[in-house]
Design a protein around this motif. Structure first.
Motif, PDB file in Angstrom:
ATOM      1  N   LEU A 224       0.846  -1.190   0.000  1.00  0.00           N
ATOM      2  CA  LEU A 224       0.000   0.000   0.000  1.00  0.00           C
ATOM      3  C   LEU A 224       0.882   1.240   0.000  1.00  0.00           C
ATOM      4  O   LEU A 224       1.733   1.415   0.883  1.00  0.00           O
ATOM      5  N   LEU A 225       0.692   2.098  -1.005  1.00  0.00           N
ATOM      6  CA  LEU A 225       1.377   3.375  -1.089  1.00  0.00           C
ATOM      7  C   LEU A 225       0.428   4.467  -0.613  1.00  0.00           C
ATOM      8  O   LEU A 225      -0.773   4.393  -0.860  1.00  0.00           O
ATOM      9  N   TYR A 226       0.962   5.472   0.052  1.00  0.00           N
ATOM     10  CA  TYR A 226       0.108   6.571   0.501  1.00  0.00           C
ATOM     11  C   TYR A 226       0.875   7.881   0.429  1.00  0.00           C
ATOM     12  O   TYR A 226       2.114   7.913   0.494  1.00  0.00           O
ATOM     13  N   THR A 234      -4.746   9.129   6.439  1.00  0.00           N
ATOM     14  CA  THR A 234      -4.114   9.995   7.435  1.00  0.00           C
ATOM     15  C   THR A 234      -3.056   9.231   8.236  1.00  0.00           C
ATOM     16  O   THR A 234      -2.919   7.998   8.115  1.00  0.00           O
ATOM     17  N   ALA A 235      -2.328   9.961   9.063  1.00  0.00           N
ATOM     18  CA  ALA A 235      -1.329   9.329   9.923  1.00  0.00           C
ATOM     19  C   ALA A 235      -1.981   8.297  10.840  1.00  0.00           C
ATOM     20  O   ALA A 235      -1.411   7.228  11.104  1.00  0.00           O
ATOM     21  N   ALA A 236      -3.179   8.613  11.319  1.00  0.00           N
ATOM     22  CA  ALA A 236      -3.903   7.652  12.164  1.00  0.00           C
ATOM     23  C   ALA A 236      -4.267   6.403  11.369  1.00  0.00           C
ATOM     24  O   ALA A 236      -4.204   5.275  11.890  1.00  0.00           O
ATOM     25  N   ASP A 237      -4.637   6.580  10.103  1.00  0.00           N
ATOM     26  CA  ASP A 237      -4.943   5.433   9.248  1.00  0.00           C
ATOM     27  C   ASP A 237      -3.705   4.567   9.040  1.00  0.00           C
ATOM     28  O   ASP A 237      -3.788   3.329   9.063  1.00  0.00           O
ATOM     29  N   VAL A 238      -2.575   5.207   8.816  1.00  0.00           N
ATOM     30  CA  VAL A 238      -1.334   4.467   8.597  1.00  0.00           C
ATOM     31  C   VAL A 238      -1.030   3.582   9.799  1.00  0.00           C
ATOM     32  O   VAL A 238      -0.637   2.409   9.654  1.00  0.00           O
ATOM     33  N   ALA A 239      -1.252   4.105  11.004  1.00  0.00           N
ATOM     34  CA  ALA A 239      -0.997   3.327  12.218  1.00  0.00           C
ATOM     35  C   ALA A 239      -1.867   2.076  12.263  1.00  0.00           C
ATOM     36  O   ALA A 239      -1.427   1.009  12.719  1.00  0.00           O
ATOM     37  N   VAL A 240      -3.094   2.188  11.775  1.00  0.00           N
ATOM     38  CA  VAL A 240      -3.998   1.034  11.736  1.00  0.00           C
ATOM     39  C   VAL A 240      -3.599   0.080  10.615  1.00  0.00           C
ATOM     40  O   VAL A 240      -3.533  -1.141  10.807  1.00  0.00           O
TER      41      VAL A 240
END
Length: 280
Positions: A224-226, A234-240
């Motif tokens: 997954l690239l973001y 978001t940064a919170a999404d990346v953590a999940v």
């Protein structure tokens, strides 16, 4: 279903295809005729490319043409966009069935999938059916029930109104100042080929369907690239997302339109992801 008059495809837009180093091929998904840009080489590992909500296939040309040394890119005009027909449904299941039709009718053996935004959701859904050698997802919408998509439907409709009225690259640049000039020009000429119905239905899907279960159940190798500055992931999404078995890679200084905001770093990240999948 949207009417024929809902979509506009001008001669200057069609003439853009003369500069694209790909062959136009067609498949059927039920009654829907789908247009695909096949970049070759014929013996290359097939990579089915799935663009975003208002991105006809030609708008991914600047990415696809840089991958032919690694893979055989085949960029789909998703139903309701570009040269492909409208559809009676724009649900994720219908989009995924279109991918299966492309893979089956073009005899693509163990293809890779790569999707951006809407296309990333489609790629994840299609990969669940099996037969896919690997998947690259770029900035998939993390919106869903209780979480609106960051760009409102009204904004999409306003941009479509501009395009159908007859917009210019300068007007596109007012909204997307960082984009390369050619990509602003293609956006100006091709956005009007997108169905208003398709856009509205897809936007509704962004807010009624969740991406995370697709990601968590994604079979096979995937990346997954973001965009590091994306409001969509978001940064919170990346953590999940990082809790999954699949790796992530961020593109610095890029928003949601990763490849348009930071073309070279984004392309490097995509090439790296594809090389990893090809090495499996």
């Amino acid at each position: 279903m949207s009417s024929v008059s809902d979509r506009v495809l001008t001669q200057p837009a069609l003439a853009d295809l003369a500069d694209v180093p790909a062959a136009s091929v067609w498949v059927r998904s039920g009654s829907v005729r789908l247009h695909v840009l096949d970049y070759g080489p014929a013996d290359g590992v097939p990579l089915v490319v799935l663009p975003g909500i208002t991105s006809p296939a030609i708008t991914m040309d600047f990415v696809a043409r840089e991958l032919t040394d690694l893979v055989r890119p085949l960029v789909l005009d998703v139903r309701g966009r570009g040269l492909s027909d409208d559809g009676s449904s724009y649900a994720l299941d219908a989009y995924a069935a279109d991918v299966e039709a492309v893979v089956g009718q073009l005899n693509l053996s163990a293809p890779l999938l790569f999707g951006h935004s809407m296309g990333a959701r489609i790629a994840a859904k299609a990969a669940l059916s099996g037969g896919i050698a690997g998947t690259v997802l770029a900035d998939p919408p993390m919106s869903g029930p209780g979480r609106p998509y960051p760009t409102s439907l009204a904004v999409f409709e306003s941009q479509l109104d501009q395009a159908q009225r007859g917009t210019s690259a300068d007007e596109v640049a007012a909204s997307w100042p960082r984009w390369p000039r050619r990509e602003q020009e293609l956006r100006a000429r091709w956005l009007a080929s997108c169905s208003r119905t398709a856009i509205a239905a897809t936007h509704e899907g962004f807010e009624s369907e969740e991406f995370l279960p697709l990601w968590e159940n994604l079979p096979g190798p995937a990346v997954l690239l973001y965009g590091a500055e994306s409001p969509v992931v978001t940064a919170a999404d990346v953590a999940v997302l990082e809790k999954s078995k699949h790796p992530l890679a961020g593109v610095e200084n890029a928003g949601h339109m990763i490849f348009w905001d930071e073309p070279r770093p984004a392309l490097q990240a995509l090439r790296s992801a594809l090389k990893d999948l090809l090495a499996r």
